[in-house]
Write an enzyme that holds these catalytic residues in place. Structure first.
Site, PDB file in Angstrom:
ATOM      1  N   CYS A   1     -44.987 -20.011 -11.813  1.00  0.00           N
ATOM      2  CA  CYS A   1     -43.724 -19.610 -12.431  1.00  0.00           C
ATOM      3  C   CYS A   1     -42.919 -20.838 -12.825  1.00  0.00           C
ATOM      4  O   CYS A   1     -42.138 -20.817 -13.763  1.00  0.00           O
ATOM      5  CB  CYS A   1     -42.931 -18.741 -11.480  1.00  0.00           C
ATOM      6  SG  CYS A   1     -42.840 -19.472  -9.863  1.00  0.00           S
TER       7      CYS A   1
ATOM      8  N   GLU B   1     -37.659 -12.367  -7.689  1.00  0.00           N
ATOM      9  CA  GLU B   1     -37.961 -13.704  -8.243  1.00  0.00           C
ATOM     10  C   GLU B   1     -38.884 -13.450  -9.421  1.00  0.00           C
ATOM     11  O   GLU B   1     -39.977 -12.926  -9.231  1.00  0.00           O
ATOM     12  CB  GLU B   1     -38.707 -14.573  -7.224  1.00  0.00           C
ATOM     13  CG  GLU B   1     -38.201 -14.468  -5.807  1.00  0.00           C
ATOM     14  CD  GLU B   1     -37.166 -15.507  -5.488  1.00  0.00           C
ATOM     15  OE1 GLU B   1     -36.925 -16.383  -6.336  1.00  0.00           O
ATOM     16  OE2 GLU B   1     -36.586 -15.428  -4.403  1.00  0.00           O
TER      17      GLU B   1
END
Ligand code: NAD
Length: 528
Positions: free
Chosen positions: A318, A284
């Protein structure tokens, strides 16, 4: 059908909850500076090298001193995880689930304390730190429930033929985590591996090693067998390659920056001569997330959503919005309101309840973000240049919010992940151009649109290239199960955390077929 419910956030509007959390912060303050060893095969391992974790809000305050693993320690941790893997894999899934639920319970019992550690070590404001713990609890309960369904045998029976489809654990999983969700992401990757019968080498980020040590305490309290999880804090560049390339590792579950994720993927692809399989990499990675503001959008809502998405936790998520793409017709009106809203954001230490924008994680981050601000100031219109009061600048790693207007969509500012409180405003002639600008990055993580046009919302659903799309709301704060999270392009390899298919990445599918036509069975041999 899921029985899962998200853990509710703590209601800090209640004075009693505020008092309790203040008490937790004070109690944790009294425990700062302690030492935390590695834990390999349930044994304490002290090392020569130490990671000194300091507070982002008060750079001279030591949160804890954490042992820093060597390559030899990394090898021992993998050996311990391998030795524990057969027994853990054989345990019935429902007993593994009991462990996961116990981990969730211990975290819930220590919820305020864990959130207080996150405030002190990762510099998260109260509500965000509380949300981090709630998400960690959610991961345990969600993956526990899903693992039961996953391991239910599926059979197809025909005359003379019995078929079974089942899953087996992969083996040893190396978990490599970032600091920005110091508990939630570390927990999510670790418990997904455990729920599916794998053993774990857990490598937290340097900056949040103490929160990780607290999680290890929770795992020990939950009574996991020796070697099932091994706590291996250390410097990523030093021990990362050993962990990633080791022939006994089957899966690497990584969350962090794009460059590190791609390097891990490259190294993991090589097959060592002692290796019996191709490694799986779940990575990720970063984002350059955009919100489009259509010319019929409700500007009050849009400004609020953009500000929350861009400046919450100082833009260090993020999922954070770092580009807002505004249609020509409302560009100046939107910008004026945005400037007003950003100018009023309160910068301060994470432990102060009124803080909206806390410091950034460390000196390296501060220097990197300031370099982008200098570049942006030379090249573009500086719409908000927040200033850090002198007393804060002396005390911690503060960067005040910055907004750049009329940014060129191709420039570094609009293309590279900055991971700080810096927002670019870009102008688009129409929705076509806005969508084209939004999609024109290497990333595809989160994105959103504010619009009152059903047709334009439908276009955004179809055309915006992001893993998590939000219509008429902020683009951060994904919840387990409700918004399974993760991106594609250079934002991620793998499926979504907190989603029903996440666990499939940690298992091997097996099909077994038996010919059941009667042919008599061989009698047991009799010994005379
Ligand atoms: P990072 O890549 O610097 O570090 C992440 C982890 O990798 C740390 O544990 C670090 O020690 C380790 N590491 C560093 N070098 C390594 C190497 N050579 N080999 C193996 N491991 C190594 O990232 P960070 O600064 O901790 O986190 C911020 C980044 O994470 C941002 O880019 C953010 O977008 C991303 N992120 C993504 C998600 C997501 O779900 N997509 C979630 C959170 C953070």
């Amino acid at each position: 059908m899921t029985h899962f419910h998200n853990e509710p956030p703590t209601d800090f509007s209640q004075a009693a909850n505020r008092d309790l959390f203040q008490q937790a912060l004070d109690e944790v303050s009294d425990q700062l500076g302690n030492e935390y060893p590695l834990i390999i095969n349930d044994r304490v391992v002290e090392t020569k090298g130490v990671i000194v974790s300091t507070s982002p809000s008060h750079k001279n305050v030591v949160i804890g001193k954490v042992s820093s693993a060597t390559k030899v320690d990394a090898e021992s941790a993998i050996a311990a995880a391998k030795a524990a893997s057969t027994a853990w894999a054989r345990i019935e899934p429902k007993y593994r689930v009991e462990h996961l639920l116990l981990i969730a319970k211990h975290m819930a019992d220590r919820r305020l304390e864990l959130a207080a550690w996150i405030v002190h070590e990762a510099g998260k404001p109260w509500e965000e730190a509380d949300g981090d713990v709630a998400e960690a609890i959610d991961f345990c309960r969600f993956y526990a429930e899903h693992s039961l369904t996953l391991f239910e045998p599926r059979r197809v029976e025909l005359a003379g033929e019995e078929n079974e489809f089942l899953f087996r654990p992969c083996g040893v999983v190396v978990v490599i985590a970032p600091w920005n969700f110091p508990l939630a992401i570390l927990t999510g990757m670790t418990v997904a591996a455990l729920a599916t019968g794998n053993t774990v080498v857990m490598k937290p980020a340097e900056q949040s090693s103490v929160v990780a040590a607290k999680f290890m305490e929770v795992l020990i309290e939950a009574g996991l067998a020796d070697g099932v999880v091994n706590f291996l804090p250390g410097i990523g560049e030093e021990i990362g390659p050993t962990l990633v390339q080791h022939p006994d590792v089957s899966v690497i579950a990584f969350t962090g920056s794009r460059n590190v994720g791609l390097e891990i993927n490259r190294l993991a692809a090589a097959v060592d001569q002692h290796q019996h399989g191709v490694k799986r990499v779940i990575a990720e990675m970063g984002g350059k997330n955009a919100i489009i503001v259509d010319d019929d959008a409700d500007l009050d809502e849009a400004v609020l959503g953009v500000v929350q998405s861009a400046f919450g936790y100082a833009g260090q998520k993020c999922s954070a919005c770092s580009r807002v793409i505004v249609l020509d017709g409302i560009y100046e009106a939107f910008l004026e309101r945005l400037v007003g809203a950003v100018t009023s954001l309160k910068l301060g230490p994470a432990e102060a309840p009124s803080t909206v924008v806390p410091p950034v994680i460390d000196r390296t981050a501060l220097d990197r973000i300031n370099e982008y601000i200098e570049f942006g100031s030379r090249e573009f219109r500086l719409a908000v240049a927040g200033e850090v009061p002198k007393e804060l600048a002396k005390e911690g790693h503060y960067v005040a919010p910055h907004v750049f207007a009329d940014v060129d969509p191709q420039s570094r500012l609009a293309q590279e992940e900055i991971f700080g409180p810096v927002l670019c405003v870009l102008k688009a002639k129409n929705l076509n151009e806005a969508i084209q600008i939004a999609n024109n990055t290497e990333y595809a993580l989160t994105g959103g649109i504010y619009s009152r046009s059903p047709a334009n919302l439908a276009r955004a659903r179809r055309e915006l290239q992001v893993g998590n799309l939000y219509l008429n709301r902020s683009i951060t704060g994904a919840l387990v199960n409700r918004q399974p999270f993760g991106g594609f392009k250079l934002s991620g390899i793998g499926t979504k955390a907190g989603g029903a298919d996440y666990l499939l990445q940690f298992v091997v599918p097996i099909s077994v077929t038996e010919n059941t036509l009667r042919r008599g069975f061989a009698p047991k041999s009799k010994t005379k």
